[in-house]
Design a protein around this motif. Structure first.
Motif, PDB file in Angstrom:
ATOM      1  N   SER A  79       0.764  -1.287  -0.111  1.00 20.05           N
ATOM      2  CA  SER A  79       0.108   0.005   0.007  1.00 20.05           C
ATOM      3  C   SER A  79       0.658   1.423   0.032  1.00 20.05           C
ATOM      4  N   PHE A  80       1.990   1.246   0.451  1.00 22.57           N
ATOM      5  CA  PHE A  80       3.017   2.361   0.422  1.00 22.57           C
ATOM      6  C   PHE A  80       4.257   1.960   0.891  1.00 22.57           C
ATOM      7  N   LEU A  81       5.353   2.619   0.334  1.00 19.71           N
ATOM      8  CA  LEU A  81       6.618   2.678   0.683  1.00 19.71           C
ATOM      9  C   LEU A  81       7.347   3.943   1.115  1.00 19.71           C
ATOM     10  N   LYS A  82       7.765   3.856   2.467  1.00 15.83           N
ATOM     11  CA  LYS A  82       8.239   5.213   2.877  1.00 15.83           C
ATOM     12  C   LYS A  82       9.776   5.138   3.230  1.00 15.83           C
ATOM     13  N   ILE A  83      10.564   5.998   3.090  1.00 14.10           N
ATOM     14  CA  ILE A  83      12.166   5.983   3.132  1.00 14.10           C
ATOM     15  C   ILE A  83      12.426   7.154   4.232  1.00 14.10           C
ATOM     16  N   LEU A 113      19.553   4.037   5.883  1.00 11.62           N
ATOM     17  CA  LEU A 113      18.189   4.603   5.541  1.00 11.62           C
ATOM     18  C   LEU A 113      17.060   3.704   6.248  1.00 11.62           C
ATOM     19  N   THR A 114      15.982   4.107   6.664  1.00 12.21           N
ATOM     20  CA  THR A 114      15.071   3.351   7.149  1.00 12.21           C
ATOM     21  C   THR A 114      13.794   3.484   6.259  1.00 12.21           C
ATOM     22  N   LEU A 115      13.349   1.916   5.748  1.00  6.79           N
ATOM     23  CA  LEU A 115      12.088   1.769   4.993  1.00  6.79           C
ATOM     24  C   LEU A 115      11.175   1.255   5.773  1.00  6.79           C
ATOM     25  N   GLU A 116       9.916   2.005   5.622  1.00  6.51           N
ATOM     26  CA  GLU A 116       8.429   1.432   6.143  1.00  6.51           C
ATOM     27  C   GLU A 116       7.656   1.268   5.009  1.00  6.51           C
ATOM     28  N   TRP A 117       6.877   0.200   5.321  1.00  6.56           N
ATOM     29  CA  TRP A 117       5.585  -0.143   4.274  1.00  6.56           C
ATOM     30  C   TRP A 117       4.425  -0.600   4.945  1.00  6.56           C
ATOM     31  N   GLY A 118       3.511  -0.533   4.020  1.00  9.03           N
ATOM     32  CA  GLY A 118       2.107  -1.105   4.087  1.00  9.03           C
ATOM     33  C   GLY A 118       1.902  -2.253   3.546  1.00  9.03           C
ATOM     34  N   SER A 119       1.170  -3.228   4.136  1.00 12.86           N
ATOM     35  CA  SER A 119       0.653  -4.471   3.389  1.00 12.86           C
ATOM     36  C   SER A 119      -0.226  -4.333   2.328  1.00 12.86           C
ATOM     37  N   PRO A 120      -0.294  -5.229   1.313  1.00 10.76           N
ATOM     38  CA  PRO A 120      -1.089  -4.954   0.278  1.00 10.76           C
ATOM     39  C   PRO A 120      -2.490  -4.799   0.517  1.00 10.76           C
ATOM     40  N   THR A 121      -3.241  -4.127  -0.370  1.00 10.45           N
ATOM     41  CA  THR A 121      -4.643  -3.668  -0.221  1.00 10.45           C
ATOM     42  C   THR A 121      -5.310  -5.078  -0.579  1.00 10.45           C
ATOM     43  N   HIS A 122      -4.882  -5.821  -1.444  1.00 15.98           N
ATOM     44  CA  HIS A 122      -5.449  -7.054  -1.671  1.00 15.98           C
ATOM     45  C   HIS A 122      -4.436  -8.121  -1.838  1.00 15.98           C
ATOM     46  N   PRO A 123      -4.305  -8.876  -0.636  1.00  8.32           N
ATOM     47  CA  PRO A 123      -3.346  -9.731  -0.663  1.00  8.32           C
ATOM     48  C   PRO A 123      -3.576 -10.864  -1.511  1.00  8.32           C
ATOM     49  N   ASN A 124      -5.022 -11.253  -1.734  1.00  3.14           N
ATOM     50  CA  ASN A 124      -5.372 -12.383  -2.715  1.00  3.14           C
ATOM     51  C   ASN A 124      -4.520 -14.010  -2.396  1.00  3.14           C
ATOM     52  N   GLY A 125      -4.412 -13.993  -0.879  1.00  4.87           N
ATOM     53  CA  GLY A 125      -3.736 -15.099  -0.331  1.00  4.87           C
ATOM     54  C   GLY A 125      -3.197 -14.880   0.952  1.00  4.87           C
ATOM     55  N   VAL A 126      -2.353 -15.783   1.416  1.00  4.70           N
ATOM     56  CA  VAL A 126      -1.692 -15.617   2.511  1.00  4.70           C
ATOM     57  C   VAL A 126      -0.169 -15.208   2.175  1.00  4.70           C
ATOM     58  N   LEU A 127       0.141 -14.125   2.650  1.00  2.25           N
ATOM     59  CA  LEU A 127       1.579 -13.613   2.214  1.00  2.25           C
ATOM     60  C   LEU A 127       2.573 -14.413   2.756  1.00  2.25           C
ATOM     61  N   THR A 128       3.634 -14.649   2.061  1.00  2.00           N
ATOM     62  CA  THR A 128       4.544 -15.574   2.599  1.00  2.00           C
ATOM     63  C   THR A 128       6.013 -14.675   2.853  1.00  2.00           C
ATOM     64  N   SER A 129       6.343 -13.505   2.049  1.00  2.00           N
ATOM     65  CA  SER A 129       7.499 -12.659   2.237  1.00  2.00           C
ATOM     66  C   SER A 129       7.157 -11.380   1.424  1.00  2.00           C
ATOM     67  N   TYR A 130       8.177 -10.618   1.653  1.00  2.00           N
ATOM     68  CA  TYR A 130       8.510  -9.425   0.955  1.00  2.00           C
ATOM     69  C   TYR A 130       9.762  -9.422   0.086  1.00  2.00           C
ATOM     70  N   ILE A 131       9.647  -9.050  -0.970  1.00  2.00           N
ATOM     71  CA  ILE A 131      11.206  -8.922  -1.685  1.00  2.00           C
ATOM     72  C   ILE A 131      11.697  -7.503  -1.860  1.00  2.00           C
ATOM     73  N   LEU A 132      12.614  -7.080  -1.295  1.00  2.00           N
ATOM     74  CA  LEU A 132      13.289  -5.724  -1.363  1.00  2.00           C
ATOM     75  C   LEU A 132      14.623  -5.821  -2.431  1.00  2.00           C
ATOM     76  N   LYS A 133      14.616  -4.878  -3.438  1.00  2.00           N
ATOM     77  CA  LYS A 133      15.719  -5.124  -4.194  1.00  2.00           C
ATOM     78  C   LYS A 133      16.024  -3.364  -4.443  1.00  2.00           C
ATOM     79  N   PHE A 134      17.548  -3.149  -4.336  1.00  2.00           N
ATOM     80  CA  PHE A 134      17.854  -1.777  -4.514  1.00  2.00           C
ATOM     81  C   PHE A 134      19.156  -1.768  -5.255  1.00  2.00           C
TER      82      PHE A 134
END
Length: 1179
Positions: free
Chosen positions: A932-936, A944-965
């Protein structure tokens, strides 16, 4: 007494003979009939009697025959059986009697010389061919001889002998020289019929040594050459002149025999000096006109197609100035046999009589001999029905076994004739060969010929009837032809109808119907008239026709019996020919020709063009109204209206519009009736009954419409039954127990009389009920109550008035009222296809329970809950309608990992039936939406500190998040990509060990067991090292106190001011800033950096999907732009470490995007500090 008896018998024999001639059957040439009938063989193709063949090629002796059943073939050679199976060189073609003798593979043509005859045989008889004499062509060489030179005195005659070898056929002779050039011939030098070269007198120029005689053998395509002959002419003075003498023929008389039909050639060649002239006469007669020709400088008399009448004495006379000589040739014309009456095939039925006649003539008179099936008739099997009488065979009371093929041979010393004629005894019932229901069309007062081609054995009797049950046709008004054709010499309109032809014999009867239509003749009721027109004027010829309504006429105009000129001035209308801008060349006769498929008529008129007088100024105006309207020929349903046109006012009238008023139903209202061309002043109008008509006419030209004419007299048509019934009849129930019958009422003039009413009739379909009827008036609806629910009814509505009923109306099918369906669909099954799509099946309901028109099925479905959140929400039902009798449907747009319910209902015209029991189904997991959001936040030198919100529509059981930079360097290139997997229950992360003062780009997305969802991207910058900042500041302060630095800065400020002025001027002109170079350096097409070479700025585009702003543009982290931040502000383009930060230390440029490309696809980077960037920040 005996004598009388003999005379009586003779007469009877003559009568019998005539009857036999009449009774013989002719077999029509109908292919289907010929295939079915038994028939003795008939020779259809054979080689010539005298057949000379090329000895180098295969010998083909033709023999083809037809018959039913197909005949077999055999051959004789020199009078004895020729067994082709014993000769490997001889083969017979399949299904044929043609022989092929293989000469090209070792055979010798001379071995097959002889007389051949073919026999074609089947169970009904045997036919034979002519005697075919096979002789190979011969082209022998000249015998060697020693030729002495010819020494001739000038003026003497000379004959050079050719004496060609005897060939088969005889060769063609011609004389040439060594250069293969034909020797010139004249009255003095010519070639005789025997091939010799004759000189009436020789001249010095005749001296040469290459007189060569050639013989061409056409059959073998060879030419033989005689040895050259030498001629030497010597001169003596003076040259002695001599009177004529004959070189050929010799003596004073000779004889010649020629055969009838051949070409008679008579020759006289004379010697003498001067060269004699030849003349021909026939003693006691004239030379035949149109058959006599003179050749070879009149030395040869040629008469073609000679006959016995050409016999006689022919005299040739050779004359020069010194005298003459003559010779008489006595010609006798003989004749090989020729036919007077050749025997013809005879088809008889059992018990009938007939004759075969074979009569031939010739000189001498030929002998007649008969053969039966190829055997002399004297030794042929006995047939009691057959009697030979010279050139005639008489048959009496024949039976089927009497069928045979008879041969007649007529021969004399000059040749023979051989003819095959079969006697075919058939017992066949009648057949009519004319197609059934054949249509004949003729014009009234002309003959009509109705065919009835027939066959039968015995010969059927033909009778004609008119109509199916009419009486037999007799009398002088009909002519009955022997071939079955019925002729009506003068067909009238009442002759139209169906005619039946009946053919009968003792074996049966058959009949056939044909139809005759007699059409009205085509007539020109207004013919073109003689016209005198001034030059450059306009002329029109009328050609108004009357024709049968069922025939389509075509009208053709001719000028002087030729096609009209291809000129746009000639306008051909429906009933006229108009010529615009007439010129002198338009003079002539104009003909109107009217053609239909059955007749043709024509009429002509002459156009004379005269000079035009001086023309005054032309004033154009609308035409004056027509006048003197007159009604004539009043009938119940038609009337003829005529009028006189008003002045056209210099603009030709194009057409007349006819209007009518109905004084009985709509007085004062004028209706359009019809329109006619401007050349027409009468029209036949169709009328309706019970209308009080008045008519008026309006003329129309190019300028406009005239005023209407004065109305015509009124004409009240008689009342009559209605001609038509109401239209658009329907039966639809409004309640479950009624039937509403509606229709469109007739208009006033359609009533055809007073007292218009409607007879409404109905009855239940497929039930043995009587019609129920009611008569109503002044309505267009009737309601039938108390009906069963939704049953079909037969409905009809008939118009009637005081005079009677309209024609019987057609029936329509309606239904009583519908009710709601009674039963819900059963056996509802759901098949989940994927996380967003499912397929539902159900069993159709019985049609009886629908109680109405089945319109389809409705599927109601709704989401019960999301399986990932286990939270219920407001239920929003969705409806899908499936038309017709479908039993399945697709449910799209489902949410993944959710629980749904559905039910199915049947729909008719009344509404929906009961719902089926709710069916529960679940959708499987899908990929999640983006976080839903990604705030740095909290940037430091290396974290740097990263904060985020879970998806509005998870459409299932979330298993993980993937961060690439990955970092972005000063040249906008992307550094190495780092990937981190974060547990699903985390919502923040501190990234450490980062480089200071470095821009980073982040890609973030969630995962379920199905896969990764869409990603969100952000950018952020770590802060600059503080010690380095202070050192730089102290250096700047120290430098700032220096005079040279102050001067340099003033110059830089001035330069910047000039650059700003230039930029604002260009910006106000609407110019854009090219950014192509930097676009090419980035994979992301949205990034458009500033040009580094001239300091101008890239073109800016605010994308709707909130991708990163271009070239370091800064916005607050809440994605809002302050009002004072103008689009034109150069601060928006600031770069480098001088960029601003929020209170929490986060970089202003951060934002949240919907979707970014993969990191490897772009080369985004932040710019390092530079003088240009510093200046941009300063400004």
């Amino acid at each position: 007494m005996m004598k009388k008896k003999s005379i009586s018998a003779s007469k009877a024999s003559l009568v019998l003979f005539l009857c036999q001639m009449i009774s013989a059957l002719d077999v029509p040439l109908d292919s289907k009939l010929l295939e079915e009938l038994l028939q003795p063989p008939t020779i259809t193709q054979q080689s010539p009697k005298d057949y000379i063949v090329d000895p180098r090629e295969n010998i083909v002796i033709q023999c083809e025959a037809k018959g039913k059943p197909p005949p077999s073939f055999s051959w004789t050679r020199n009078g004895t059986h020729f067994d082709i199976d014993k000769d490997a060189q001889v083969t017979m073609k399949p299904n044929s009697g043609t022989l092929v003798i293989n000469i090209m593979n070792g055979g010798k043509a001379e071995a097959y010389e002889g007389v051949y005859q073919c026999t074609a045989r089947n169970e009904r008889g045997a036919a034979i061919s002519n005697n075919i004499v096979i002789r190979p062509s011969r082209s022998p060489l000249w015998t060697k001889e020693k030729l002495e030179p010819n020494h001739v005195r000038e003026g003497d005659s000379l004959v050079l002998h050719c004496r060609p070898p005897v060939g088969l056929p005889p060769p063609i002779i011609f004389w040439m020289d060594n250069a293969f050039q034909r020797l010139p011939q004249s009255e003095r030098v010519s070639q005789g019929l025997n091939g010799d070269l004759y000189f009436s007198n020789v001249q010095p120029e005749d001296t040469r040594e290459d007189y060569i005689c050639y013989a061409r053998f056409n059959h073998t395509q060879t030419i033989q050459q005689k040895q050259p002959i030498s001629v030497k002419v010597f001169s003596t003075k003076p040259v002695t002149e001599r009177q004529p003498i004959l070189l050929t023929p010799t003596g004073s008389t000779s004889t010649k025999v020629e055969l009838r039909g051949n070409v008679l050639l008579l020759e006289c060649i004379a010697a003498g000096l001067p060269t004699p002239v030849i003349r021909w006469i026939k003693e006691g007669g004239e030379l035949p006109v149109n058959r006599t020709f003179f050749e070879n400088f009149k030395k040869t008399l040629k008469i073609i197609d000679v006959s016995e009448a050409d016999s006689g004495n022919y005299k040739c006379i050779a004359r020069n100035m010194l005298g003459s000589v003559h010779h008489v040739i006595s010609v006798t014309v003989k004749a090989a046999p020729y036919w007077i009456t050749a025997p013809r095939n005879l088809v008889l039925s059992p018990g009938e009589d007939g004759t075969l006649i074979c009569r031939a003539n010739g000189n001498p008179k030929p002998n007649i001999s008969w053969f039966a099936n190829g055997v002399p008739i004297a030794i042929a099997p006995e047939d009691p029905s057959r009697k030979v009488d010279g050139d005639t065979i008489i048959f009496s009371h024949v039976q089927e076994r009497s069928s045979a093929v008879y041969q007649c041979n007529a021969s004399n010393e000059y040749g023979y004739l051989l003819a095959n004629a079969f006697v075919n005894v058939l017992a066949e019932p009648p057949r009519v060969l004319t197609p059934a229901n054949k249509l004949y069309q003729v014009i009234a007062d002309s003959p009509a010929l109705l065919d009835c081609a027939y066959f039968g054995s015995p010969k059927p009797e033909i009778e004609w009837f008119k109509g199916v049950k009419g009486s037999i046709l007799r009398g002088n008004e009909y002519v009955f032809h022997d071939n079955g054709t019925l002729e009506i010499p003068v067909a009238q309109k009442d002759s139209t109808g169906t005619y039946t032809c009946v053919a009968r014999n003792e074996l049966g009867k058959v009949q056939n119907e044909v139809r005759l239509e007699v059409k009205d003749p085509t007539m020109i009721i207004k013919q073109p008239e003689y016209k005198v027109i001034q030059r450059y004027g306009q002329v029109s010829f009328e050609c108004i026709i009357r024709h049968d309504s069922t025939l389509l006429p075509t009208v053709i105009w001719l000028k002087d019996n030729d096609e009209l000129p291809d000129d746009e001035r000639f306008l051909v209308g429906k009933d006229n020919l108009t010529i615009m801008n007439v010129t002198d060349k338009d003079d002539g006769t104009y003909t109107c020709i009217v053609n239909t498929t059955l007749d043709s008529v024509s009429a002509s008129a002459v156009l004379t063009v005269v000079a035009a007088p001086p023309t005054p100024a032309i004033i154009y105006a609308r035409p004056n109204p027509p006048f003197d309207l007159e009604l004539t020929g009043q009938l119940e349903r038609s009337v003829e209206l005529s009028w006189i046109p008003g002045d056209e006012n210099n603009s030709p009238i194009r057409n007349f519009v006819i209007e009518y008023e109905d004084g009985l139903h709509e007085p004062g209202v004028w209706h359009y009736q019809t329109e006619v061309p401007g050349t027409q002043t009468t029209v036949q109008l169709k009328l309706s009954p019970y209308v009080n008509y008045s008519f008026r006419v309006i003329a129309v030209n190019e300028i406009g419409r005239s005023q209407p004419s004065e109305p015509s007299e009124q004409y009240l048509t008689k009342s009559a039954n209605p001609d038509e019934n109401p239209s658009n009849v329907q039966g639809i129930g409004s309640e479950p127990d009624n039937l509403v019958i509606t229709w469109e009422s007739l208009k006033g003039f359609q009533s055809n009389g007073p007292g218009l009413q409607y007879k409404v009739s109905w009855r239940q379909k497929d039930v043995d009920d009587e019609w129920t009827s009611v008569i109503v008036a002044n309505v267009s609806k009737y309601i039938v109550s108390g009906t069963p629910t939704f049953v079909p009814y037969e409905i009809k509505v008939q118009a009637l008035n005081d005079l009677g009923y309209a024609p019987e109306p057609s029936e329509v099918i309606g239904h009583s009222g519908e009710d709601l369906p009674m039963v819900a669909p059963g056996n509802v099954q759901v098949h989940v296809i994927n996380s967003t799509l499912a397929k539902v099946h159900w069993d159709p309901v019985p049609l009886k329970t629908v109680r109405g028109h089945l319109q389809g099925y409705k599927v109601y479905y709704w989401k019960v809950q999301s399986l990932s959140r286990r939270s219920r929400r407001h239920v929003e039902k969705k409806i899908l309608t499936f038309r017709g009798n479908k039993t399945f449907g697709m449910l799209p747009g489902l949410e993944p990992y959710s629980s749904y319910k559905l039910n199915v209902r049947v729909v008719n015209g009344k509404g929906e039936g009961p719902a089926s029991p709710d069916k529960v189904f679940k959708t499987p997991e899908g990929v999640p939406s983006s976080p839903s959001f990604l705030k740095i936040t909290n940037p430091t030198l290396d974290s740097l500190t990263l904060e985020w919100g879970s998806p509005t529509h998870p459409n299932g059981v979330l298993t993980s998040y993937i961060l690439k930079f990955q970092p972005i360097n000063n040249t906008h290139e992307l550094g190495p990509l780092v990937e981190i997997r974060i547990p699903a229950n985390e919502s923040s992360l501190i990234l450490k060990n980062l480089n200071y003062s470095t821009r980073y780009k982040f890609y973030f997305n969630a995962q379920t067991s199905v896969g990764s969802g869409s990603q969100i991207t952000e950018e952020a910058v770590t802060i600059m090292d503080e010690g380095a900042g202070k050192a730089m500041a102290s250096r700047q302060i120290d430098i700032a106190t220096q005079g040279w630095f102050i001067g340099l800065m003033c110059a830089v400020a001035l330069l910047i001011l000039i650059l700003l002025i230039v930029c604002f001027i260009r910006r106000n002109k609407g110019g854009k800033y090219p950014v192509k170079e930097k676009e090419d350096a980035h994979a992301d097409p949205e990034i458009q950096p500033m040009k580094e070479d001239d300091g101008t700025f890239g073109e800016y585009s605010d994308a709707e999907d909130h991708k990163p702003l271009k070239k370091g543009s800064r916005t607050p982290s809440d994605r809002t732009v302050k009002k004072e931040d103008s689009d034109d502000s150069l601060v928006d383009y600031g770069e480098g470490v001088n960029g601003q930060f929020n209170e929490d230390g986060s970089f202003i440029g951060q934002y949240s995007g919907k979707k970014e490309k993969e990191p490897a696809e772009g080369n985004e980077s932040s710019e390092a500090p530079s003088p240009v960037n510093a200046m941009n920040s300063f400004v």
